[in-house]
Design a protein around this motif. Structure first.
Motif, mmCIF file in Angstrom:
data_model
loop_
_atom_site.group_PDB
_atom_site.id
_atom_site.type_symbol
_atom_site.label_atom_id
_atom_site.label_comp_id
_atom_site.label_asym_id
_atom_site.label_seq_id
_atom_site.Cartn_x
_atom_site.Cartn_y
_atom_site.Cartn_z
ATOM 1 N N GLU A 43 0.827 -1.206 0.000
ATOM 2 C CA GLU A 43 0.000 0.000 0.000
ATOM 3 C C GLU A 43 0.863 1.259 0.000
ATOM 4 O OE1 GLU A 43 -3.909 1.955 2.052
ATOM 5 O OE2 GLU A 43 -3.296 -0.053 2.637
ATOM 6 N N GLU A 44 1.924 1.236 0.776
ATOM 7 C CA GLU A 44 2.839 2.384 0.817
ATOM 8 C C GLU A 44 3.433 2.652 -0.569
ATOM 9 O OE1 GLU A 44 7.251 3.255 2.575
ATOM 10 O OE2 GLU A 44 5.864 2.208 3.908
ATOM 11 N N TYR A 45 3.914 1.613 -1.220
ATOM 12 C CA TYR A 45 4.504 1.783 -2.556
ATOM 13 C C TYR A 45 3.472 2.307 -3.544
ATOM 14 C CZ TYR A 45 8.355 -1.098 -0.717
ATOM 15 O OH TYR A 45 9.395 -1.593 0.025
ATOM 16 N N LYS A 46 2.261 1.771 -3.478
ATOM 17 C CA LYS A 46 1.195 2.243 -4.370
ATOM 18 C C LYS A 46 0.916 3.718 -4.116
ATOM 19 C CE LYS A 46 -3.188 1.655 -3.347
ATOM 20 N NZ LYS A 46 -3.865 2.958 -3.317
ATOM 21 N N ASN A 47 0.731 4.072 -2.859
ATOM 22 C CA ASN A 47 0.382 5.444 -2.511
ATOM 23 C C ASN A 47 1.480 6.443 -2.871
ATOM 24 O OD1 ASN A 47 -2.083 4.568 -1.549
ATOM 25 N ND2 ASN A 47 -1.444 4.553 0.592
ATOM 26 N N ASN A 48 2.732 5.988 -2.823
ATOM 27 C CA ASN A 48 3.860 6.858 -3.135
ATOM 28 C C ASN A 48 4.247 6.816 -4.614
ATOM 29 O OD1 ASN A 48 4.067 7.639 -0.451
ATOM 30 N ND2 ASN A 48 5.551 6.061 0.055
ATOM 31 N N GLY A 49 3.543 5.994 -5.395
ATOM 32 C CA GLY A 49 3.877 5.879 -6.808
ATOM 33 C C GLY A 49 5.207 5.193 -7.056
ATOM 34 N N TYR A 91 -3.605 1.931 -13.795
ATOM 35 C CA TYR A 91 -4.047 0.537 -13.722
ATOM 36 C C TYR A 91 -3.943 0.033 -12.281
ATOM 37 C CZ TYR A 91 -4.421 -4.476 -14.234
ATOM 38 O OH TYR A 91 -4.811 -5.787 -14.075
ATOM 39 N N ILE A 92 -2.823 0.309 -11.653
ATOM 40 C CA ILE A 92 -2.598 -0.152 -10.271
ATOM 41 C C ILE A 92 -3.704 0.396 -9.364
ATOM 42 C CG2 ILE A 92 -1.023 -0.144 -8.282
ATOM 43 C CD1 ILE A 92 -0.014 -1.751 -10.816
ATOM 44 N N TYR A 96 -6.412 -2.118 -7.725
ATOM 45 C CA TYR A 96 -5.830 -2.458 -6.425
ATOM 46 C C TYR A 96 -6.850 -3.147 -5.520
ATOM 47 C CZ TYR A 96 -3.108 -1.817 -2.133
ATOM 48 O OH TYR A 96 -2.417 -2.026 -0.964
ATOM 49 N N LYS A 97 -8.075 -2.645 -5.540
ATOM 50 C CA LYS A 97 -9.115 -3.220 -4.671
ATOM 51 C C LYS A 97 -9.341 -4.695 -4.994
ATOM 52 C CE LYS A 97 -13.843 -2.669 -3.101
ATOM 53 N NZ LYS A 97 -15.188 -2.464 -3.584
ATOM 54 N N GLU A 98 -9.382 -5.031 -6.281
ATOM 55 C CA GLU A 98 -9.580 -6.430 -6.682
ATOM 56 C C GLU A 98 -8.430 -7.306 -6.167
ATOM 57 O OE1 GLU A 98 -10.337 -9.144 -10.678
ATOM 58 O OE2 GLU A 98 -9.322 -7.209 -10.889
ATOM 59 N N LEU A 99 -7.207 -6.808 -6.290
ATOM 60 C CA LEU A 99 -6.041 -7.550 -5.786
ATOM 61 C C LEU A 99 -6.157 -7.762 -4.272
ATOM 62 C CD1 LEU A 99 -3.192 -8.777 -6.291
ATOM 63 C CD2 LEU A 99 -2.276 -6.489 -5.829
ATOM 64 N N GLU A 101 -8.836 -7.738 -2.412
ATOM 65 C CA GLU A 101 -9.940 -8.650 -2.088
ATOM 66 C C GLU A 101 -9.518 -10.102 -2.268
ATOM 67 O OE1 GLU A 101 -13.110 -7.205 -4.589
ATOM 68 O OE2 GLU A 101 -13.675 -5.654 -3.140
ATOM 69 N N GLU A 102 -8.755 -10.378 -3.311
ATOM 70 C CA GLU A 102 -8.294 -11.756 -3.529
ATOM 71 C C GLU A 102 -7.263 -12.152 -2.482
ATOM 72 O OE1 GLU A 102 -8.068 -15.605 -5.254
ATOM 73 O OE2 GLU A 102 -9.616 -14.068 -5.093
ATOM 74 N N ILE A 103 -6.383 -11.230 -2.120
ATOM 75 C CA ILE A 103 -5.419 -11.517 -1.054
ATOM 76 C C ILE A 103 -6.173 -11.817 0.245
ATOM 77 C CG2 ILE A 103 -3.677 -10.470 0.455
ATOM 78 C CD1 ILE A 103 -2.551 -9.076 -2.088
ATOM 79 N N SER A 104 -7.154 -11.007 0.573
ATOM 80 C CA SER A 104 -7.943 -11.231 1.798
ATOM 81 C C SER A 104 -8.643 -12.581 1.766
ATOM 82 C CB SER A 104 -8.978 -10.121 1.979
ATOM 83 O OG SER A 104 -8.341 -8.901 2.191
ATOM 84 N N ARG A 105 -9.206 -12.921 0.616
ATOM 85 C CA ARG A 105 -9.891 -14.214 0.473
ATOM 86 C C ARG A 105 -8.909 -15.363 0.716
ATOM 87 N NH1 ARG A 105 -11.330 -18.377 -2.967
ATOM 88 N NH2 ARG A 105 -9.717 -17.899 -4.493
ATOM 89 N N ILE A 106 -7.738 -15.277 0.110
ATOM 90 C CA ILE A 106 -6.728 -16.329 0.263
ATOM 91 C C ILE A 106 -6.250 -16.413 1.704
ATOM 92 C CG2 ILE A 106 -4.349 -16.982 -0.341
ATOM 93 C CD1 ILE A 106 -6.421 -17.694 -2.516
#
Length: 116
Positions: A43-49, A91-92, A96-99, A101-106
């Protein structure tokens, strides 16, 4: 193992790759620990680009997912890796939400399986 199969985990492939269920279980335990460390960073990397480090992290998630039979998570991680390498921040952000959600499911499935 039926619990994993019933939840879309390709456990048979995981056993074929890793050799036996004991090894799969050990790597699943490692996966749980590592994801606790990886998720805040992702999340940090995403938020910081920071697409370079984001790509490295989703590459690691992709590899673990492939070995453990988390087929959908491996596919989503690959998509994020490729787009991060292309510096496609839109794209990220859009996917991101879909990714997550799948991580949470797993993670939920693995925790439930390991508690059995």
């Amino acid at each position: 193992m039926d619990f994993l199969r019933d939840n879309g985990i390709d456990i048979d492939n995981a056993i074929e790759i890793l050799g036996d269920i004991e090894t799969v279980d050990e790597i699943m335990d490692d996966f749980l620990v590592e994801m606790d460390e990886r998720l805040p960073l992702l999340e940090e990397y995403k938020n910081n680009g920071d697409m370079e480090n984001y790509a490295i992290l989703v590459h690691a998630i992709k590899g673990d997912s492939k070995y453990l039979g988390f087929t959908k998570l491996a596919e989503l991680s690959l998509n994020h890796q490729v787009k991060a390498e292309e510096n496609d921040i839109s794209y990220i952000n859009d996917n991101y939400k879909e990714l997550m959600e799948e991580i949470s499911r797993i993670l939920k499935i693995v925790k439930e399986y390991r508690d059995m």
